[in-house]
Design a protein around this motif. Structure first.
Motif, PDB file in Angstrom:
ATOM      1  N   ILE A  99       0.837  -1.207   0.000  1.00 51.35           N
ATOM      2  CA  ILE A  99       0.000   0.000   0.000  1.00 51.35           C
ATOM      3  C   ILE A  99       0.866   1.249   0.000  1.00 51.35           C
ATOM      4  CG2 ILE A  99      -1.592   1.358   1.436  1.00 51.35           C
ATOM      5  CD1 ILE A  99      -2.934  -1.299   2.201  1.00 51.35           C
ATOM      6  N   SER A 100       1.939   1.229   0.764  1.00 47.17           N
ATOM      7  CA  SER A 100       2.852   2.374   0.824  1.00 47.17           C
ATOM      8  C   SER A 100       3.467   2.654  -0.548  1.00 47.17           C
ATOM      9  CB  SER A 100       3.954   2.109   1.850  1.00 47.17           C
ATOM     10  OG  SER A 100       4.879   3.162   1.872  1.00 47.17           O
ATOM     11  N   LYS A 101       3.882   1.605  -1.247  1.00 49.30           N
ATOM     12  CA  LYS A 101       4.473   1.774  -2.578  1.00 49.30           C
ATOM     13  C   LYS A 101       3.434   2.289  -3.568  1.00 49.30           C
ATOM     14  CE  LYS A 101       8.123  -1.705  -2.173  1.00 49.30           C
ATOM     15  NZ  LYS A 101       8.637  -3.015  -2.669  1.00 49.30           N
ATOM     16  N   ALA A 102       2.217   1.753  -3.465  1.00 45.98           N
ATOM     17  CA  ALA A 102       1.153   2.210  -4.362  1.00 45.98           C
ATOM     18  C   ALA A 102       0.802   3.671  -4.084  1.00 45.98           C
ATOM     19  CB  ALA A 102      -0.086   1.331  -4.187  1.00 45.98           C
ATOM     20  N   GLN A 103       0.801   4.059  -2.794  1.00 44.04           N
ATOM     21  CA  GLN A 103       0.506   5.447  -2.411  1.00 44.04           C
ATOM     22  C   GLN A 103       1.551   6.405  -2.984  1.00 44.04           C
ATOM     23  OE1 GLN A 103      -2.298   6.306  -0.126  1.00 44.04           O
ATOM     24  NE2 GLN A 103      -1.860   8.175  -1.251  1.00 44.04           N
ATOM     25  N   SER A 104       2.801   6.006  -2.906  1.00 45.09           N
ATOM     26  CA  SER A 104       3.891   6.824  -3.449  1.00 45.09           C
ATOM     27  C   SER A 104       3.768   6.958  -4.964  1.00 45.09           C
ATOM     28  CB  SER A 104       5.234   6.192  -3.079  1.00 45.09           C
ATOM     29  OG  SER A 104       6.291   6.927  -3.645  1.00 45.09           O
ATOM     30  N   MET A 105       3.444   5.848  -5.608  1.00 48.42           N
ATOM     31  CA  MET A 105       3.279   5.859  -7.058  1.00 48.42           C
ATOM     32  C   MET A 105       2.086   6.720  -7.461  1.00 48.42           C
ATOM     33  SD  MET A 105       4.897   4.421  -9.650  1.00 48.42           S
ATOM     34  CE  MET A 105       5.659   2.973  -8.919  1.00 48.42           C
ATOM     35  N   LEU A 106       1.028   6.689  -6.650  1.00 50.81           N
ATOM     36  CA  LEU A 106      -0.161   7.498  -6.921  1.00 50.81           C
ATOM     37  C   LEU A 106       0.173   8.979  -6.868  1.00 50.81           C
ATOM     38  CD1 LEU A 106      -3.292   7.598  -7.299  1.00 50.81           C
ATOM     39  CD2 LEU A 106      -3.461   7.667  -4.812  1.00 50.81           C
TER      40      LEU A 106
ATOM     41  N   LEU B 168      -6.884   1.629  -4.532  1.00 50.26           N
ATOM     42  CA  LEU B 168      -6.045   1.768  -3.342  1.00 50.26           C
ATOM     43  C   LEU B 168      -6.895   1.904  -2.083  1.00 50.26           C
ATOM     44  CD1 LEU B 168      -3.214   1.921  -2.230  1.00 50.26           C
ATOM     45  CD2 LEU B 168      -3.209   4.389  -2.667  1.00 50.26           C
ATOM     46  N   ASN B 169      -7.998   2.628  -2.180  1.00 44.46           N
ATOM     47  CA  ASN B 169      -8.907   2.755  -1.022  1.00 44.46           C
ATOM     48  C   ASN B 169      -9.494   1.394  -0.637  1.00 44.46           C
ATOM     49  OD1 ASN B 169      -8.563   5.500  -0.635  1.00 44.46           O
ATOM     50  ND2 ASN B 169     -10.215   6.052  -2.049  1.00 44.46           N
TER      51      ASN B 169
ATOM     52  N   LYS C 124      -8.361  -6.880   8.071  1.00 44.75           N
ATOM     53  CA  LYS C 124      -7.369  -7.963   8.251  1.00 44.75           C
ATOM     54  C   LYS C 124      -7.407  -8.992   7.127  1.00 44.75           C
ATOM     55  CE  LYS C 124      -7.175  -7.412  13.255  1.00 44.75           C
ATOM     56  NZ  LYS C 124      -7.264  -8.061  14.579  1.00 44.75           N
ATOM     57  N   ASP C 125      -7.901  -8.552   5.970  1.00 37.41           N
ATOM     58  CA  ASP C 125      -7.848  -9.396   4.771  1.00 37.41           C
ATOM     59  C   ASP C 125      -6.569  -9.021   4.030  1.00 37.41           C
ATOM     60  OD1 ASP C 125      -8.222 -10.883   2.513  1.00 37.41           O
ATOM     61  OD2 ASP C 125     -10.159 -10.025   1.971  1.00 37.41           O
ATOM     62  N   PHE C 126      -5.444  -9.460   4.593  1.00 39.99           N
ATOM     63  CA  PHE C 126      -4.142  -8.978   4.149  1.00 39.99           C
ATOM     64  C   PHE C 126      -3.791  -9.415   2.724  1.00 39.99           C
ATOM     65  CE2 PHE C 126      -3.472  -9.525   8.894  1.00 39.99           C
ATOM     66  CZ  PHE C 126      -3.803  -8.209   9.176  1.00 39.99           C
ATOM     67  N   SER C 127      -4.147 -10.632   2.361  1.00 42.86           N
ATOM     68  CA  SER C 127      -3.803 -11.132   1.025  1.00 42.86           C
ATOM     69  C   SER C 127      -4.467 -10.300  -0.062  1.00 42.86           C
ATOM     70  CB  SER C 127      -4.216 -12.607   0.890  1.00 42.86           C
ATOM     71  OG  SER C 127      -3.452 -13.408   1.759  1.00 42.86           O
ATOM     72  N   ASN C 128      -5.760 -10.006   0.115  1.00 43.78           N
ATOM     73  CA  ASN C 128      -6.466  -9.203  -0.881  1.00 43.78           C
ATOM     74  C   ASN C 128      -6.027  -7.742  -0.838  1.00 43.78           C
ATOM     75  OD1 ASN C 128      -8.142 -10.992  -2.361  1.00 43.78           O
ATOM     76  ND2 ASN C 128      -9.470 -11.207  -0.588  1.00 43.78           N
ATOM     77  N   ALA C 129      -5.633  -7.253   0.334  1.00 39.97           N
ATOM     78  CA  ALA C 129      -5.104  -5.893   0.439  1.00 39.97           C
ATOM     79  C   ALA C 129      -3.836  -5.772  -0.393  1.00 39.97           C
ATOM     80  CB  ALA C 129      -4.812  -5.552   1.903  1.00 39.97           C
ATOM     81  N   THR C 130      -2.950  -6.760  -0.270  1.00 41.54           N
ATOM     82  CA  THR C 130      -1.708  -6.763  -1.048  1.00 41.54           C
ATOM     83  C   THR C 130      -2.013  -6.863  -2.537  1.00 41.54           C
ATOM     84  OG1 THR C 130      -0.505  -7.811   0.768  1.00 41.54           O
ATOM     85  CG2 THR C 130       0.464  -7.986  -1.427  1.00 41.54           C
ATOM     86  N   LYS C 131      -2.949  -7.732  -2.891  1.00 44.11           N
ATOM     87  CA  LYS C 131      -3.311  -7.937  -4.303  1.00 44.11           C
ATOM     88  C   LYS C 131      -3.824  -6.633  -4.916  1.00 44.11           C
ATOM     89  CE  LYS C 131      -6.457 -10.767  -7.129  1.00 44.11           C
ATOM     90  NZ  LYS C 131      -7.405  -9.740  -7.556  1.00 44.11           N
ATOM     91  N   LEU C 132      -4.744  -5.965  -4.232  1.00 41.03           N
ATOM     92  CA  LEU C 132      -5.303  -4.720  -4.762  1.00 41.03           C
ATOM     93  C   LEU C 132      -4.249  -3.623  -4.845  1.00 41.03           C
ATOM     94  CD1 LEU C 132      -8.707  -4.740  -2.837  1.00 41.03           C
ATOM     95  CD2 LEU C 132      -8.413  -4.957  -5.312  1.00 41.03           C
ATOM     96  N   ALA C 133      -3.399  -3.531  -3.818  1.00 40.76           N
ATOM     97  CA  ALA C 133      -2.350  -2.506  -3.812  1.00 40.76           C
ATOM     98  C   ALA C 133      -1.372  -2.728  -4.962  1.00 40.76           C
ATOM     99  CB  ALA C 133      -1.614  -2.517  -2.476  1.00 40.76           C
ATOM    100  N   ASN C 134      -1.012  -3.974  -5.217  1.00 34.24           N
ATOM    101  CA  ASN C 134      -0.092  -4.276  -6.319  1.00 34.24           C
ATOM    102  C   ASN C 134      -0.731  -3.993  -7.679  1.00 34.24           C
ATOM    103  OD1 ASN C 134       2.124  -5.040  -4.772  1.00 34.24           O
ATOM    104  ND2 ASN C 134       1.480  -7.181  -4.648  1.00 34.24           N
ATOM    105  N   GLU C 135      -2.025  -4.289  -7.792  1.00 38.72           N
ATOM    106  CA  GLU C 135      -2.738  -3.973  -9.039  1.00 38.72           C
ATOM    107  C   GLU C 135      -2.728  -2.468  -9.278  1.00 38.72           C
ATOM    108  OE1 GLU C 135      -6.624  -5.626  -8.696  1.00 38.72           O
ATOM    109  OE2 GLU C 135      -5.968  -7.702  -9.023  1.00 38.72           O
ATOM    110  N   CYS C 136      -2.961  -1.710  -8.218  1.00 40.12           N
ATOM    111  CA  CYS C 136      -2.942  -0.248  -8.310  1.00 40.12           C
ATOM    112  C   CYS C 136      -1.553   0.241  -8.722  1.00 40.12           C
ATOM    113  CB  CYS C 136      -3.340   0.350  -6.962  1.00 40.12           C
ATOM    114  SG  CYS C 136      -3.205   2.141  -6.877  1.00 40.12           S
ATOM    115  N   LYS C 137      -0.523  -0.259  -8.060  1.00 39.09           N
ATOM    116  CA  LYS C 137       0.858   0.160  -8.358  1.00 39.09           C
ATOM    117  C   LYS C 137       1.238  -0.171  -9.802  1.00 39.09           C
ATOM    118  CE  LYS C 137       4.387  -2.256  -6.832  1.00 39.09           C
ATOM    119  NZ  LYS C 137       5.228  -2.538  -8.032  1.00 39.09           N
ATOM    120  N   ASN C 138       0.887  -1.378 -10.238  1.00 37.71           N
ATOM    121  CA  ASN C 138       1.223  -1.796 -11.610  1.00 37.71           C
ATOM    122  C   ASN C 138       0.504  -0.935 -12.643  1.00 37.71           C
ATOM    123  OD1 ASN C 138       2.840  -3.822 -10.592  1.00 37.71           O
ATOM    124  ND2 ASN C 138       1.251  -5.398 -10.722  1.00 37.71           N
ATOM    125  N   SER C 139      -0.753  -0.609 -12.351  1.00 42.51           N
ATOM    126  CA  SER C 139      -1.513   0.254 -13.261  1.00 42.51           C
ATOM    127  C   SER C 139      -0.881   1.645 -13.352  1.00 42.51           C
ATOM    128  CB  SER C 139      -2.954   0.370 -12.770  1.00 42.51           C
ATOM    129  OG  SER C 139      -3.655   1.370 -13.474  1.00 42.51           O
TER     130      SER C 139
END
Length: 228
Positions: free
Chosen positions: A150-157, A174-175, A184-199
């Motif tokens: 999430i931090s990396k995606a926030q910076s990229m945003l 990202l939201n 505490k759904d950490f796996s999906n949080a990571t998945k969504l954040a990475n999708e955001c960062k990659n986009s």
């Protein structure tokens, strides 16, 4: 006459005691006395003696209390084993290797079947604690991974915004990642954040490529003007 009355009363009392002993014997036979063989043997040694009816009553009452206490312990052992099994299933859902916890739980089940409820509870609790420790470590890692993504995606945003890129879809993504983190759904949080960062990375690269092309086109245009 008085002697006859006394004899009659004593005989009636004797009959009542005999009847009561028969009732107590039926009650004893109806109990699940497995594991209490010594107590049963002691009671049966007195159950034909009318003079010991009070003692037999007391000992059967004590035996029933022991049986009830054992049943409470059995139910406690069953519950603790069920709780441990639930935790182990959660650990397996996280793809954790929990062989020690599984071994202890199997031992708990074996002890339960043998009627050693105290030891069954001890082994089940140890199994549960072992699995919980592994779950805690795994969730801690997943949480840190999600926060980092999430931090990396926030910076990229922020970089994309600074370049004037449309980031509406990425902000929503990202939201949602942050909401998953809070739940505490950490796996999906990571998945969504990475999708955001990659986009966002793709959009920033496309933006830079366009800017580079525009600069080249502008330079080429100036060269052409200079040659005229």
């Amino acid at each position: 006459m008085r002697d006859l009355d006394l004899i009659k009363r004593k005989f009636e009392e004797y009959e009542r005691k005999i009847q009561r002993l028969k009732e107590l014997e039926r009650e004893l036979n109806s109990l699940d006395t497995k594991g209490f063989e010594n107590e049963v043997r002691a009671i049966r040694s007195k159950i034909k003696d009318p003079n010991k009816v009070n003692q037999v009553e007391r000992e059967i009452s004590e035996l029933k209390q022991k049986i009830e206490a054992r049943e409470r312990k059995r139910k406690e052992a069953v519950k603790v084993i069920d709780d441990a099994e639930t935790v182990l299933q959660k650990a397996k859902g996280l793809n954790l290797l929990i062989k020690d916890a599984e071994r202890m739980l199997n031992e708990a089940k074996s002890l339960l079947a043998k009627g050693d409820y105290a030891s069954a509870i001890e082994h089940a609790n140890r199994s549960k604690r072992t699995a919980e420790a592994e779950i805690y470590k795994r969730l801690k890692y997943l949480r840190e991974e999600a926060i980092n993504a999430i931090s990396k995606a926030q910076s990229m945003l922020q970089n994309a915004k600074n370049l004037g890129i449309n980031t509406k879809w990425d902000e929503e993504k990202l939201n949602n990642a942050k909401l998953k983190l809070n739940k505490k759904d950490f796996s999906n949080a990571t998945k969504l954040a990475n999708e955001c960062k990659n986009s966002l990375e793709r959009k920033i690269n496309e933006y830079k490529q366009r800017r580079a092309k525009q600069s080249i086109d502008l330079a080429y245009s100036k060269i052409k003007e200079a040659e005229k």
